[in-house]
Motif scaffolding. Structure first.
Motif, short mmCIF file in Angstrom:
data_model
loop_
_atom_site.label_atom_id
_atom_site.label_comp_id
_atom_site.label_asym_id
_atom_site.label_seq_id
_atom_site.Cartn_x
_atom_site.Cartn_y
_atom_site.Cartn_z
N SER A 60 0.82 -1.22 0.00
CA SER A 60 0.00 0.00 0.00
C SER A 60 0.85 1.27 0.00
O SER A 60 0.69 2.16 0.84
N VAL A 61 1.78 1.35 -0.94
CA VAL A 61 2.66 2.51 -1.03
C VAL A 61 1.84 3.73 -1.44
O VAL A 61 1.01 3.67 -2.35
N GLU A 62 2.10 4.85 -0.77
CA GLU A 62 1.38 6.08 -1.08
C GLU A 62 2.18 6.96 -2.02
O GLU A 62 3.42 6.91 -2.06
N TRP A 63 1.47 7.83 -2.76
CA TRP A 63 2.09 8.77 -3.70
C TRP A 63 2.73 9.89 -2.89
O TRP A 63 2.13 10.91 -2.58
N ALA A 64 4.02 9.70 -2.53
CA ALA A 64 4.76 10.67 -1.73
C ALA A 64 6.24 10.28 -1.79
O ALA A 64 6.60 9.23 -2.35
N SER A 65 7.09 11.11 -1.20
CA SER A 65 8.53 10.86 -1.25
C SER A 65 8.92 9.59 -0.51
O SER A 65 8.22 9.13 0.40
N ILE A 66 10.07 9.03 -0.89
CA ILE A 66 10.69 7.90 -0.22
C ILE A 66 12.12 8.28 0.10
O ILE A 66 12.66 9.24 -0.47
N ALA A 67 12.79 7.53 1.01
CA ALA A 67 14.16 7.90 1.38
C ALA A 67 14.91 6.70 1.93
O ALA A 67 14.38 5.96 2.77
N TYR A 68 16.16 6.52 1.45
CA TYR A 68 17.05 5.49 2.00
C TYR A 68 17.61 5.94 3.34
O TYR A 68 17.87 7.14 3.56
N ASP A 86 -0.68 11.09 11.35
CA ASP A 86 -1.94 11.82 11.41
C ASP A 86 -2.26 12.43 10.06
O ASP A 86 -1.45 13.15 9.48
N GLY A 87 -3.43 12.12 9.55
CA GLY A 87 -3.87 12.74 8.30
C GLY A 87 -3.39 12.01 7.08
O GLY A 87 -2.55 12.48 6.33
N ALA A 88 -3.91 10.81 6.86
CA ALA A 88 -3.54 10.05 5.67
C ALA A 88 -3.83 10.85 4.42
O ALA A 88 -4.87 11.47 4.29
N GLY A 89 -2.90 10.83 3.49
CA GLY A 89 -3.06 11.56 2.25
C GLY A 89 -2.65 13.01 2.34
O GLY A 89 -2.72 13.73 1.36
N ARG A 90 -2.19 13.47 3.51
CA ARG A 90 -1.83 14.86 3.67
C ARG A 90 -0.35 15.03 4.01
O ARG A 90 0.08 16.06 4.47
N HIS A 91 0.44 13.96 3.83
CA HIS A 91 1.87 14.05 4.09
C HIS A 91 2.62 13.88 2.78
O HIS A 91 2.12 13.29 1.82
N THR A 92 3.85 14.39 2.73
CA THR A 92 4.51 14.46 1.43
C THR A 92 5.97 14.02 1.43
O THR A 92 6.44 13.51 0.43
N ASP A 93 6.73 14.23 2.52
CA ASP A 93 8.17 14.07 2.40
C ASP A 93 8.78 13.38 3.62
O ASP A 93 8.20 13.38 4.72
N ILE A 94 9.98 12.81 3.41
CA ILE A 94 10.70 12.05 4.42
C ILE A 94 12.17 12.44 4.38
O ILE A 94 12.73 12.64 3.30
N ALA A 95 12.82 12.53 5.56
CA ALA A 95 14.27 12.78 5.62
C ALA A 95 14.83 12.06 6.84
O ALA A 95 14.31 12.22 7.96
N TRP A 96 15.90 11.30 6.65
CA TRP A 96 16.56 10.60 7.75
C TRP A 96 17.57 11.54 8.41
O TRP A 96 18.22 12.34 7.75
N SER A 97 17.73 11.37 9.74
CA SER A 97 18.84 12.06 10.41
C SER A 97 20.15 11.40 9.97
O SER A 97 20.17 10.21 9.62
N PRO A 98 21.27 12.14 9.96
CA PRO A 98 22.54 11.57 9.49
C PRO A 98 22.97 10.33 10.27
O PRO A 98 23.65 9.45 9.71
N ASP A 99 22.59 10.23 11.55
CA ASP A 99 22.98 9.05 12.33
C ASP A 99 22.03 7.88 12.13
O ASP A 99 22.24 6.79 12.67
N GLY A 100 20.96 8.09 11.38
CA GLY A 100 20.02 7.02 11.08
C GLY A 100 19.08 6.66 12.20
O GLY A 100 18.29 5.72 12.08
N GLY A 113 -2.12 5.27 6.45
CA GLY A 113 -1.82 6.32 7.41
C GLY A 113 -0.66 5.96 8.30
O GLY A 113 -0.69 6.22 9.51
N GLN A 114 0.39 5.37 7.71
CA GLN A 114 1.54 4.94 8.49
C GLN A 114 2.84 5.33 7.80
O GLN A 114 2.90 5.44 6.57
N LEU A 115 3.87 5.55 8.60
CA LEU A 115 5.23 5.70 8.10
C LEU A 115 5.92 4.36 8.29
O LEU A 115 6.00 3.84 9.42
N LYS A 116 6.41 3.76 7.21
CA LYS A 116 6.99 2.42 7.27
C LYS A 116 8.43 2.43 6.75
O LYS A 116 8.83 3.33 6.01
N ILE A 117 9.18 1.39 7.14
CA ILE A 117 10.49 1.15 6.55
C ILE A 117 10.53 -0.30 6.08
O ILE A 117 9.94 -1.19 6.70
#
Length: 702
Positions: free
Chosen positions: A578-586, A619-633, A600-604
């Protein structure tokens, strides 16, 4: 014999006008000369000179003077000059005894005054202030209420509250949260203002409902409601008594055709609200149904058949048609143009539509056309220029002859940086479109996308440097890259989603380009739409989203990977993810890939695929857009409902990152600095749709 004598007199007088004997001419001879210039030669300026000569030289000849002044007015009117009004008024005021000339002058003055009033008439617009500003909504036919969707529920709000005529009243919730949605005024009112039809999606099941305005009854419409493609395909319309629903149905085995693209196989159907079989009302390539106030007719939009192999001509012309409310032979009303969103006048004699001059969804014009059962095409009675852009459907036409339209408010957008723990944001680009900010590995530069394409700015702010792409100029800047930007781990290359025209329409693929600019390289070549690319931590792989473009819907969405140097794309997820249309990040160590789920979940998910793990509920499925990891992971930052949140990968409650900006600022995209100290984000406010009412837009006589 008399006709010959008159013609001879005109010729003699005309010759005499140019001679030295002009002063000896009689008033009648000069008048005949003026008629010759006016009616035979069509030289209106010369005729006016002759008539003025009569008024100067024969001021005591009132009979000829009245005629001369009347014809001065006629000449000015033919020339399109306002002096005609003054001349006609002069005949009426100065020659009351000339009954015939005065009667003509009165008639011409009245007609000219009406014409000028219509020409100068400007519609009045007033904004309806709604405290919650729902960004969508449809007016009831009586003009008293606005139905809108918010927080998964259907609401109604009085258009006029108790405070001021342009301030709405208290909203009333009609339904519990049930996944109701509206992406551009798709709701439908019954003609008696007693029922509202809406769409809702619960547990991935889409359905159509009708709710009573007093909230006493909720009905689920039975039958097959499969719909697809553009949001406008989901418009609903109820009959006057609320007993019949018109909606767009997509044939299950339909295929896109060069005739009307994603509208192929779509028709308008009618179904009894209280149960019964649905039946088609229109032919293929139809959408946006609208019942007339009495329910006898249905207006709709149809894509014109385009016989061409040029992909740019697909979906080129949208026509306005009408058919009887029970079906039958349709009639064409507006042809060979781009129109959408038909709404009927309260008396059923006119239909208003939004005109799209460029073929896109943005418009600044509303046309009002007369309705005839004989069809057309017919010219508009009125063309209304809007002060701002609208991208929604019209909100309705009330019994007070007011048109409702949602206009986009002015927007401010820029890039900012803020401490990763929250604080006061600093603006690093000037005002202007800026999205998908990404840090260079050395932390000195931020790469992003603006209205022209790819660009870069120093991390501390400063002058923006365009990243010019050579070679295939159709990728950029002709069509700006969209759907994600990311910098390679070595800082030398940018990966982005680019759009270019191709043999089967517009191709949306993943591209790379030197960060300093140069010739882009295409990585993917699938028939699907590829978006939101990101580099793996070792720079060897690019992950991206891929989904079916239009056709049978934009689902399912899957994550794919492709070698950074190009090659075969491999799926990493399946439909069950169920991948949503939004950014992904390694993740920084490259072992995980983070994404949003439609649930309505953030998954890895492991870099090689497998079982995904839920990091947090969003919170708010369909209203989120982007993801960024901290440098330490150890943490993941993400955007949801316009704010920045940070959550530990091992679990825990998400914490909001405060920016110190005004409360209505919305954050779209983010990037975490390599040193972990700052987060860059694309933020803005404004750009929301506001309800305006248009009045005095019709000519007095129609």
């Amino acid at each position: 014999m008399k006709a010959h004598r008159i013609a001879l007199a005109i010729v003699v007088a005309a010759v005499a006008v140019g001679s030295t004997a002009q002063a000896q001419q009689t008033a009648e001879e000069l008048y005949q000369a003026g008629l010759y210039h006016e009616e035979v030669q069509g030289n209106l300026e010369s005729a006016i000179d002759v008539y003025r000569q009569i008024l100067e030289d024969f001021s005591d000849n009132r009979a000829i003077g009245a005629k001369a002044l009347l014809h001065i007015g006629l000449c000015y009117e033919k020339l399109g000059l306002r002096e005609a009004q003054q001349a006609y008024q002069g005949v009426i005021s100065n020659y009351p005894e000339a009954a015939q000339e005065v009667a003509v002058a009165r008639q011409r003055l009245a007609s000219l005054t009406r014409a000028l009033a219509e020409l100068e008439q400007k519609p009045r617009l007033r904004k309806i202030r709604i405290a919650s500003n729902p960004d969508n909504g449809v007016l009831s036919p009586d003009g008293n209420k606005l139905a809108f969707v918010s927080e998964g529920s259907v609401w109604v709000v009085p258009v006029q509250g108790n405070v001021a005529p342009d301030m709405a009243g208290e909203p009333v919730r009609l339904t519990e949260p049930m996944g109701a949605w509206d992406s551009g005024n798709m709701l439908g009112w019954s003609g008696d203002s007693e029922w509202v039809a809406f769409s809702a999606t619960t547990n991935d099941v889409e359905a159509i409902y009708v709710v009573a305005v007093d909230g006493s009854e909720l009905k689920r419409i039975r039958g097959n409601h499969a719909r697809a493609g553009h949001a406008y395909n989901f418009r609903l319309s109820l009959s006057a008594d609320g007993k019949v629903l018109a909606y767009v149905y997509a044939e299950p085995d339909r295929d896109e055709s060069p005739v009307c693209g994603y509208l192929d196989g779509l028709s308008v159907y009618a179904v009894p609200v209280d149960g019964g079989e649905a039946s088609p009302l229109t032919g293929n390539c139809s959408r946006e149904p609208a019942f007339s106030p009495d329910g006898r007719y249905l207006a709709y939009i149809k894509v014109k058949d385009v016989d061409t192999d040029d992909p740019d001509q697909r979906d080129s012309y949208k026509q306005l048609w009408a058919v009887q409310g029970t079906g039958g032979t349709p009639v064409l009303l507006v042809d060979s143009t781009q129109v959408r969103s038909p709404v009927w006048s309260p008396d059923g004699k006119m239909i208003a539509v939004i005109y799209e001059p460029g073929g896109g969804n943005e418009s600044r014009e509303v046309w009002v056309h007369p309705f005839s059962t004989q069809g057309g095409p017919v010219q508009p009675l009125a063309r209304i220029e809007l002060p701002r852009t609208t991208v929604s459907l019209l909100a309705g036409w009330t019994q007070n002859d007011e048109l409702g339209v949602h206009l986009v408010a002015p927007e401010h957008r820029a890039l900012y940086t803020v401490p990763a723990t929250g604080g006061k944001a600093v603006q690093v680009t000037d005002d202007g479109p800026a999205i998908f900010p990404r840090w260079s590995p050395d932390g000195r530069t931020i790469v992003f996308r603006d209205s022209a394409g790819l660009a870069a700015v120093p991390a501390e702010g400063g002058a923006v440097r365009p990243i010019a792409l050579d070679g295939d100029s159709r990728v950029n800047p002709g069509i700006p890259p969209g759907g994600g930007v990311h910098v390679s781990p070595d800082g030398k290359t940018v990966v982005f989603a680019g759009i270019r025209p191709g043999s089967n329409g517009y191709e949306q693929d993943i591209w790379t380009a030197p960060i300093e600019g140069g010739e882009p390289t295409r990585l993917t070549f699938s028939s699907k739409a590829d978006r939101f690319p990101c580099w793996s931590s070792d720079g060897r792989t690019v992950a991206f989203l891929s989904y079916e473009l239009q056709g049978k819907g934009d689902y399912p969405i899957s994550i794919y990977t492709v070698p950074a140097q190009g090659g075969q794309s491999v799926p990493l997820t399946s439909e069950t993810d169920s991948v949503e249309w939004a950014s992904i990040a390694y993740s920084p160590d490259g072992k995980w890939l983070a994404y949003f789920s439609n649930g309505g979940q953030l998954k890895i998910i492991p870099e090689t695929g497998g079982t995904a793990r839920v990091v947090t509920e969003v919170d708010g499925a369909g209203r989120h857009t982007d993801i960024a990891w901290s440098p330490d992971g150890g943490r993941i930052a993400y955007t949801s409902r316009g704010s920045i949140w940070v959550v530990k990968v091992d679990g825990g409650a998400p914490l909001e990152v405060k920016t110190g900006l005004r409360g209505d600022t919305r954050v779209l995209h983010i990037g975490w600095s390599p040193d972990g100290e700052k987060i860059v984000f694309a933020g803005g406010y404004g750009g929301n749709a506001e309800l305006w009412l248009i009045s005095d837009f019709l000519p007095e006589e129609r």
